[in-house]
Scaffold this motif. Structure first.
Motif: not given
Length: 414
Positions: A366-376, A390-403
């Motif tokens: 899930a984290t690799e897909l998020l870093h590759s540009g996949a949506t939640l 359940t999926t929204r927890i992965y938003a916490k590891v998308d550092i660039e989007a959180l910036r």
């Protein structure tokens, strides 16, 4: 000719037992060993254990017709005082008892008498299965918490079920809520609510007590998902010895975990019939009795094919992945898949993570897909999440989007 049959043809131990007083039964036992496909060492060990048992019975002038589980336990205690009991010894003797009962040599196994508490558990399980639609594996998870609750609140047994009061339930939860983690405490309360709902539904308790079970506070999304980098996942995959049958099996399992994001239980329940090679799909038995069809990636399919051709033992069992040691049957639960993943992680030198098992590959995908540009939303569909939370927890590891969400600091720095 199998390895077991080749061993039996030239085994002095087998010939000695076959020429003994119970030779015909020993031959039936050996036929069962051939059927399950034990290795040479496993076959020797089973025959040796049975031979030692027969010698012990002869020295105690015990008749074979009187052999049962209690006598086997007496023998194992005797042997344990002289030498260690190996892991497969009990299974060997259990198989011997089954052979004798099939031949009608000894009495059938004694039927266990259910205690009133066990009867309650059985009826509670039927209620969860028929009224709540839970699976047998989920029902089993309820029983330890209910058993502890009844031992403390209803020491007299089933006769006290109707005497349980609201204050008893609240006092019990307050006393034991901090015995384990908040997650375990929530699971305890979940089991209690289900059981108290059952008592009221069946009339065993006149009060609707499920609503008085306190809630356990647990902050959502308080932790970060544990995941591996793509390089670490590849290192784990590269650590499998794909020249051996077991290595090919483990590699295929790890590919399914890391590339498709399946849970451990979902991998353990895969069957040969679940793979549609023409359509390039795999049928997955997901949580909550759901069934989902997933695309079979080419690299995952190649790993499974390599295992089926050169790694999977000959067996009538329809499970896709089998035990490497005889009997060659499927895994009884996802715990075996978790151990395979844990061993692979340790072999790759990956340690120190909070969660070190099969689920870390699901988080990593899930984290690799998020870093590759996949949506939640896309990730949630792939992982078959019922809720977007359940999926929204992965938003916490998308550092660039959180910036982009961070407020500017005084002076213009962000």
């Amino acid at each position: 000719m199998t390895i077991t049959q080749e061993y039996l043809e030239r085994s002095r131990l087998f010939r000695r037992l076959k020429n003994g007083a119970h030779g015909q039964l020993v031959e039936l036992y050996a036929a069962r060993l051939v059927e399950v496909g034990l290795s040479r060492i496993g076959t020797w060990r089973c025959l040796n254990v049975v031979g030692n048992l027969l010698d012990w019975m002869a020295s105690h002038r015990a008749r074979l017709a009187n052999l049962d589980e209690r006598m086997v336990e007496r023998y194992l205690r005797h042997q344990g005082a002289k030498q260690s009991i190996q892991l497969g010894d009990r299974a060997a003797l259990k198989r011997w008892l089954l052979t004798l009962r099939t031949a009608g040599t000894i009495a059938p196994a004694a039927v266990s008498v259910n205690t009133p508490q066990e009867q309650i558990f059985a009826e509670f399980g039927d209620y969860l299965r028929s009224e709540r639609g839970l699976t047998a594996r989920t029902i089993v998870h309820h029983l330890p918490a209910i058993r502890r609750f009844l031992c403390e609140v209803c020491p007299a047994g089933a006769t006290d079920l109707g005497k349980i009061k609201q204050e008893d339930v609240i006092r019990y939860v307050e006393c034991h809520a901090q015995d384990w983690s908040s997650r375990s405490a929530k699971a305890m309360c979940w089991s209690l609510r289900a059981f108290l709902r059952y008592l009221h539904h069946t009339g065993l308790n006149p009060h609707a007590l499920a609503g008085c079970v306190p809630s356990i506070r647990q902050w959502k999304f308080a932790s970060l998902p544990t995941y591996l980098s793509a390089a670490q996942v590849q290192r784990v995959l590269d650590g499998c010895d794909r020249a051996s049958p077991t290595g090919r099996r483990d590699y295929a399992i790890l590919m399914v975990l890391s590339k498709l994001g399946l849970r451990a239980d979902e991998v353990a329940t895969l069957t040969l019939d679940d793979v549609d090679w023409r359509a390039g799909e795999m049928l997955v038995r997901a949580k909550g009795r759901q069934r989902a069809r997933m695309p079979l990636a080419p690299d995952v399919g190649a790993a499974v094919v390599a295992y089926l051709r050169d790694g999977r033992p000959k067996s009538s069992c329809r499970e896709l992945f089998l035990r490497s040691l005889a009997p060659h049957v499927g895994f009884c639960s996802g715990g075996a898949i978790t151990m395979i993943a844990k061993t692979a992680l340790e072999r790759a030198g990956i340690r120190g993570y909070a969660h070190q098992g099969a689920h870390i590959f699901r988080h990593s995908l899930a984290t690799e897909l998020l870093h590759s540009g996949a949506t939640l939303s896309e990730i949630g569909q792939l992982l078959r999440h019922k809720s977007h939370d359940t999926t929204r927890i992965y938003a916490k590891v998308d550092i660039e989007a959180l910036r982009t969400l961070s407020l500017p600091w005084p002076g213009g720095a962000q």
